[in-house]
Design a protein around this motif. Structure first.
Motif, mmCIF file in Angstrom:
data_model
loop_
_atom_site.group_PDB
_atom_site.id
_atom_site.type_symbol
_atom_site.label_atom_id
_atom_site.label_comp_id
_atom_site.label_asym_id
_atom_site.label_seq_id
_atom_site.Cartn_x
_atom_site.Cartn_y
_atom_site.Cartn_z
ATOM 1 N N ALA A 152 0.789 -1.076 -0.121
ATOM 2 C CA ALA A 152 0.005 0.023 0.111
ATOM 3 C C ALA A 152 0.820 1.065 0.021
ATOM 4 O O ALA A 152 2.205 1.424 0.655
ATOM 5 N N VAL A 208 -3.599 0.444 -3.293
ATOM 6 C CA VAL A 208 -2.798 -1.035 -3.136
ATOM 7 C C VAL A 208 -2.504 -1.578 -4.263
ATOM 8 O O VAL A 208 -3.418 -1.578 -5.222
ATOM 9 N N ALA A 232 -9.016 -4.015 1.440
ATOM 10 C CA ALA A 232 -8.162 -3.869 0.110
ATOM 11 C C ALA A 232 -8.647 -4.665 -0.959
ATOM 12 O O ALA A 232 -8.361 -4.419 -2.318
#
Length: 313
Positions: free
Chosen positions: A35, A45, A95
């Protein structure tokens, strides 16, 4: 010289996506995702294959209304990530979807964030030297403490029983956790202590200072074992590799130093074009992500970061 030159023939790759400079880079616990947090108010990400080539997919985490100054992954969950921003909020993201799942509104501009190693708590530091501990499940503050000195970076030890603060006075304050009772004050440096890293094996921690030195401390005895002296500018960022054998450190010097922890000797230097903001080793492989104040020929922010350690460029 070392018997083997572990990093001699390795290359860096560049990752572009942010519109402004990257402040912070961090790997997830499985070492598969990186990230990046930027002045452009986003985090991204990136799916990184340690031995792969191919197109790197990235996903944008949008929602902050000020610079994303620091981010950290849940140490137990490879897809949960927390971000700290100057907009006074701390956010938790998934994510996989890129969606913000939790948000906490705090009292100041957040510049530091770190997870407790068991993943239950997050500590956040702001520009007013205030520490807030959040319970991750409820995402609410459970402790708040304002310090009378400049707090620069924060970290738990591996067991979560000790909490470290690096200060503008050149000290490292060691607190018991969860009571936050003072245990020790280490006179670490002659100038402010900026950054701290905990060795993944749990033997050492390292401190980077405005005096341009990195000091290595035995965590069980709280004694300084050695200093690394290669940099000439204030040390902004440090990181241990996954085996605990190497430490990377960076500053406004135009190289990243990689030294052997045991001998204190430099084994490799990565040239860079600007002052560095963040260096971070992957938790499973010898891949080092790094990001700094890179500018293009028109003196505009490049918004790039790089990863060193690939066998081909």
């Amino acid at each position: 010289m070392e018997a083997t030159l572990p990093f001699k023939n390795l290359h860096s790759r560049e990752y572009q996506g942010h519109k402004k400079k990257v402040h912070s880079v961090a790997w997830n616990c499985s070492g598969t995702k990186l990230a990046s947090g930027s002045v452009d108010q986003t985090a991204r990400v990136w799916h990184i294959e340690p031995h792969g080539h191919g197109k790197v997919k990235d996903i944008e985490l949008k929602g902050h209304t000020d610079s994303v100054d620091q981010l950290c992954w849940d140490p137990k969950h490879a897809d949960l990530i927390a971000t700290a921003s100057g907009d006074k909020t701390v956010r938790l993201w998934d994510a996989r979807s890129g969606k913000c799942s939790q948000q906490a509104e705090l009292s100041g501009e957040n510049i530091n964030i770190t997870y407790k190693p068991d993943g239950t708590h997050v500590a956040v530091g702001n520009r007013d030297d205030e520490l807030t501990i959040l319970d991750v499940r409820k995402f609410r503050p459970i402790h708040k403490r304002k310090f009378s000195y400049e707090v620069n970076e924060i970290a738990w030890n591996m067991t979560g029983e000790m909490f470290f603060l690096t200060t503008g006075n050149g000290t490292v304050e060691v607190l018991a956790y969860p009571s936050l009772r003072p245990l020790d004050t280490l006179m670490a440096h002659t100038a402010g202590c900026y950054c701290i890293a905990i060795d993944p094996i749990g033997r050492y921690f390292a401190v980077g200072s405005a005096d341009s030195l990195v000091s290595l401390w035995d965590i069980s005895q709280m004694l300084c074992e050695r200093t690394f002296t290669k940099l000439e500018w204030p040390v902004r960022t440090i990181s241990f590799n996954y085996t605990g054998d190497y430490i990377a450190s960076a500053s406004e010097d135009l190289f990243i130093d990689i030294s052997n922890v045991r001998t204190g000797r430099t084994v490799h230097q990565i040239p860079c074009r600007a002052a560095m903001n963040s260096v971070e080793w992957n938790p499973k492989y010898n891949l080092l992500a790094y990001a700094g104040d890179d500018k293009n020929k028109y003196q505009a922010d490049e918004g790039v970061f790089r990863i060193f350690g690939f066998e081909s460029a």
